[in-house]
Scaffold this motif. Sequence first.
Motif, PDB file in Angstrom:
ATOM      1  N   ILE A  87       0.857  -1.180   0.000  1.00  0.00           N
ATOM      2  CA  ILE A  87       0.000   0.000   0.000  1.00  0.00           C
ATOM      3  C   ILE A  87       0.896   1.234   0.000  1.00  0.00           C
ATOM      4  CG2 ILE A  87      -1.719   1.310   1.307  1.00  0.00           C
ATOM      5  CD1 ILE A  87      -2.544  -1.422   2.567  1.00  0.00           C
ATOM      6  N   GLN A  88       0.532   2.207  -0.805  1.00  0.00           N
ATOM      7  CA  GLN A  88       1.277   3.460  -0.905  1.00  0.00           C
ATOM      8  C   GLN A  88       0.393   4.581  -0.381  1.00  0.00           C
ATOM      9  OE1 GLN A  88       2.835   4.170  -4.848  1.00  0.00           O
ATOM     10  NE2 GLN A  88       2.736   6.382  -4.580  1.00  0.00           N
ATOM     11  N   GLU A  89       0.949   5.441   0.496  1.00  0.00           N
ATOM     12  CA  GLU A  89       0.180   6.561   1.032  1.00  0.00           C
ATOM     13  C   GLU A  89       1.107   7.716   1.383  1.00  0.00           C
ATOM     14  OE1 GLU A  89      -1.658   5.372   4.761  1.00  0.00           O
ATOM     15  OE2 GLU A  89       0.110   4.202   5.250  1.00  0.00           O
ATOM     16  N   SER A  90       0.527   8.890   1.504  1.00  0.00           N
ATOM     17  CA  SER A  90       1.300  10.068   1.889  1.00  0.00           C
ATOM     18  C   SER A  90       1.641   9.995   3.372  1.00  0.00           C
ATOM     19  CB  SER A  90       0.495  11.342   1.621  1.00  0.00           C
ATOM     20  OG  SER A  90       1.202  12.464   2.119  1.00  0.00           O
ATOM     21  N   PHE A  91       2.861  10.429   3.704  1.00  0.00           N
ATOM     22  CA  PHE A  91       3.301  10.514   5.103  1.00  0.00           C
ATOM     23  C   PHE A  91       3.497  11.972   5.511  1.00  0.00           C
ATOM     24  CE2 PHE A  91       6.492   9.922   8.566  1.00  0.00           C
ATOM     25  CZ  PHE A  91       5.756   9.060   9.370  1.00  0.00           C
ATOM     26  N   GLY A  92       3.240  12.894   4.593  1.00  0.00           N
ATOM     27  CA  GLY A  92       3.398  14.312   4.872  1.00  0.00           C
ATOM     28  C   GLY A  92       4.415  14.945   3.944  1.00  0.00           C
ATOM     29  N   LYS A  93       4.817  16.153   4.303  1.00  0.00           N
ATOM     30  CA  LYS A  93       5.789  16.894   3.488  1.00  0.00           C
ATOM     31  C   LYS A  93       6.954  17.332   4.352  1.00  0.00           C
ATOM     32  CE  LYS A  93       2.722  18.585  -0.046  1.00  0.00           C
ATOM     33  NZ  LYS A  93       2.357  19.697  -0.899  1.00  0.00           N
TER      34      LYS A  93
ATOM     35  N   ARG B 225       4.864   6.764   2.220  1.00  0.00           N
ATOM     36  CA  ARG B 225       5.079   5.583   3.060  1.00  0.00           C
ATOM     37  C   ARG B 225       4.512   4.380   2.317  1.00  0.00           C
ATOM     38  NH1 ARG B 225       2.617   5.272   8.990  1.00  0.00           N
ATOM     39  NH2 ARG B 225       0.685   5.412   7.801  1.00  0.00           N
ATOM     40  N   TYR B 226       5.306   3.319   2.278  1.00  0.00           N
ATOM     41  CA  TYR B 226       4.898   2.058   1.679  1.00  0.00           C
ATOM     42  C   TYR B 226       4.691   1.049   2.797  1.00  0.00           C
ATOM     43  CZ  TYR B 226       6.639   4.215  -2.592  1.00  0.00           C
ATOM     44  OH  TYR B 226       6.849   5.061  -3.651  1.00  0.00           O
TER      45      TYR B 226
ATOM     46  N   ASP C  58      10.029   6.761   1.719  1.00  0.00           N
ATOM     47  CA  ASP C  58      11.010   7.108   0.687  1.00  0.00           C
ATOM     48  C   ASP C  58      11.957   8.192   1.211  1.00  0.00           C
ATOM     49  OD1 ASP C  58       9.276   9.306   0.541  1.00  0.00           O
ATOM     50  OD2 ASP C  58       8.783   9.021  -1.574  1.00  0.00           O
ATOM     51  N   TYR C  59      11.652   8.777   2.361  1.00  0.00           N
ATOM     52  CA  TYR C  59      12.550   9.735   3.016  1.00  0.00           C
ATOM     53  C   TYR C  59      13.595   8.941   3.800  1.00  0.00           C
ATOM     54  CZ  TYR C  59      14.205  13.600   5.925  1.00  0.00           C
ATOM     55  OH  TYR C  59      14.987  14.544   6.543  1.00  0.00           O
ATOM     56  N   GLY C  60      14.799   8.900   3.277  1.00  0.00           N
ATOM     57  CA  GLY C  60      15.885   8.193   3.943  1.00  0.00           C
ATOM     58  C   GLY C  60      15.813   6.682   3.848  1.00  0.00           C
ATOM     59  N   GLY C  61      14.870   6.152   3.043  1.00  0.00           N
ATOM     60  CA  GLY C  61      14.702   4.692   2.994  1.00  0.00           C
ATOM     61  C   GLY C  61      14.393   4.143   4.378  1.00  0.00           C
ATOM     62  N   THR C  62      13.665   4.926   5.178  1.00  0.00           N
ATOM     63  CA  THR C  62      13.501   4.665   6.610  1.00  0.00           C
ATOM     64  C   THR C  62      12.417   3.640   6.916  1.00  0.00           C
ATOM     65  OG1 THR C  62      14.181   6.936   7.052  1.00  0.00           O
ATOM     66  CG2 THR C  62      13.053   5.779   8.831  1.00  0.00           C
ATOM     67  N   ILE C  63      12.775   2.619   7.676  1.00  0.00           N
ATOM     68  CA  ILE C  63      11.796   1.672   8.198  1.00  0.00           C
ATOM     69  C   ILE C  63      11.168   2.313   9.427  1.00  0.00           C
ATOM     70  CG2 ILE C  63      11.456  -0.590   9.275  1.00  0.00           C
ATOM     71  CD1 ILE C  63      13.868  -1.560   7.596  1.00  0.00           C
ATOM     72  N   THR C  64       9.863   2.564   9.370  1.00  0.00           N
ATOM     73  CA  THR C  64       9.173   3.229  10.481  1.00  0.00           C
ATOM     74  C   THR C  64       8.462   2.245  11.402  1.00  0.00           C
ATOM     75  OG1 THR C  64       7.154   3.543   9.188  1.00  0.00           O
ATOM     76  CG2 THR C  64       8.789   5.328   9.151  1.00  0.00           C
ATOM     77  N   ASP C  65       8.055   1.105  10.852  1.00  0.00           N
ATOM     78  CA  ASP C  65       7.311   0.127  11.638  1.00  0.00           C
ATOM     79  C   ASP C  65       7.669  -1.284  11.187  1.00  0.00           C
ATOM     80  OD1 ASP C  65       4.930   1.869  12.923  1.00  0.00           O
ATOM     81  OD2 ASP C  65       5.191   2.487  10.832  1.00  0.00           O
TER      82      ASP C  65
ATOM     83  N   PHE D 180       9.561   7.789  14.629  1.00  0.00           N
ATOM     84  CA  PHE D 180       8.771   8.991  14.865  1.00  0.00           C
ATOM     85  C   PHE D 180       7.422   8.850  14.175  1.00  0.00           C
ATOM     86  CE2 PHE D 180      13.248  10.360  15.016  1.00  0.00           C
ATOM     87  CZ  PHE D 180      13.275  10.913  16.282  1.00  0.00           C
ATOM     88  N   ASP D 181       6.457   9.675  14.600  1.00  0.00           N
ATOM     89  CA  ASP D 181       5.100   9.602  14.056  1.00  0.00           C
ATOM     90  C   ASP D 181       4.885  10.473  12.830  1.00  0.00           C
ATOM     91  OD1 ASP D 181       4.270   7.814  16.043  1.00  0.00           O
ATOM     92  OD2 ASP D 181       3.794   9.456  17.414  1.00  0.00           O
ATOM     93  N   ASP D 182       5.846  11.334  12.515  1.00  0.00           N
ATOM     94  CA  ASP D 182       5.670  12.230  11.372  1.00  0.00           C
ATOM     95  C   ASP D 182       7.029  12.594  10.766  1.00  0.00           C
ATOM     96  OD1 ASP D 182       6.767  14.177  13.108  1.00  0.00           O
ATOM     97  OD2 ASP D 182       4.780  14.878  13.694  1.00  0.00           O
ATOM     98  N   VAL D 183       6.974  13.220   9.603  1.00  0.00           N
ATOM     99  CA  VAL D 183       8.191  13.608   8.886  1.00  0.00           C
ATOM    100  C   VAL D 183       9.037  14.552   9.733  1.00  0.00           C
ATOM    101  CG1 VAL D 183       9.100  14.774   6.844  1.00  0.00           C
ATOM    102  CG2 VAL D 183       7.114  13.314   6.635  1.00  0.00           C
ATOM    103  N   LYS D 184       8.389  15.458  10.422  1.00  0.00           N
ATOM    104  CA  LYS D 184       9.111  16.439  11.240  1.00  0.00           C
ATOM    105  C   LYS D 184      10.041  15.748  12.238  1.00  0.00           C
ATOM    106  CE  LYS D 184       8.288  20.513  14.070  1.00  0.00           C
ATOM    107  NZ  LYS D 184       7.270  21.379  14.676  1.00  0.00           N
TER     108      LYS D 184
END
Length: 138
Positions: free
Chosen positions: A13-19, A28-29, A44-51, A68-72
């Motif tokens: 699933i592909q979705e926006s994670f913010g700007k 976010r994939y 796609d920001y940093g190739g980061t695994i968030t979960d 973290f919960d958001d791009v910031k």
Amino acid sequence: EDAKRKKMPGTIIQESFGKTKDGFEVTRYTLSNSKGTLTVRILDYGGTITDILVPDRNGKMDDISLGFDDVKGYENGGPVYMGALIGRVGHLISNSQFSLDGKDYKLFANWAPHSLHGGEVGFDKKIWSGRIEGDKLV
């Protein structure tokens, strides 16, 4: 045995994670296996695994990764590199300098006095390109 195994595709699933603060869209994939027993979310920001979601001993899905919960959070979280790609170098370049073929190079000291994991703007701060092709994220 691998030849006997039937390939069971999972889902992507592909979705926006913010700007980002510079206005770049972060995607976010979410990749899940066909049994629903493993889910991994990657930016796609940093190739980061968030979960990384896996079942606990009672079968309840739980996240076993830090993030973290958001791009910031990823932009401003300091040099923690949680789940992100690192580079151009892994670890540090002592005193933020090196010599190559008789030429001296001075680097940005993002972990003073050293240059850590690629310096001021390492791979963890880049927007990587990705796309879904069938049942693959490329």
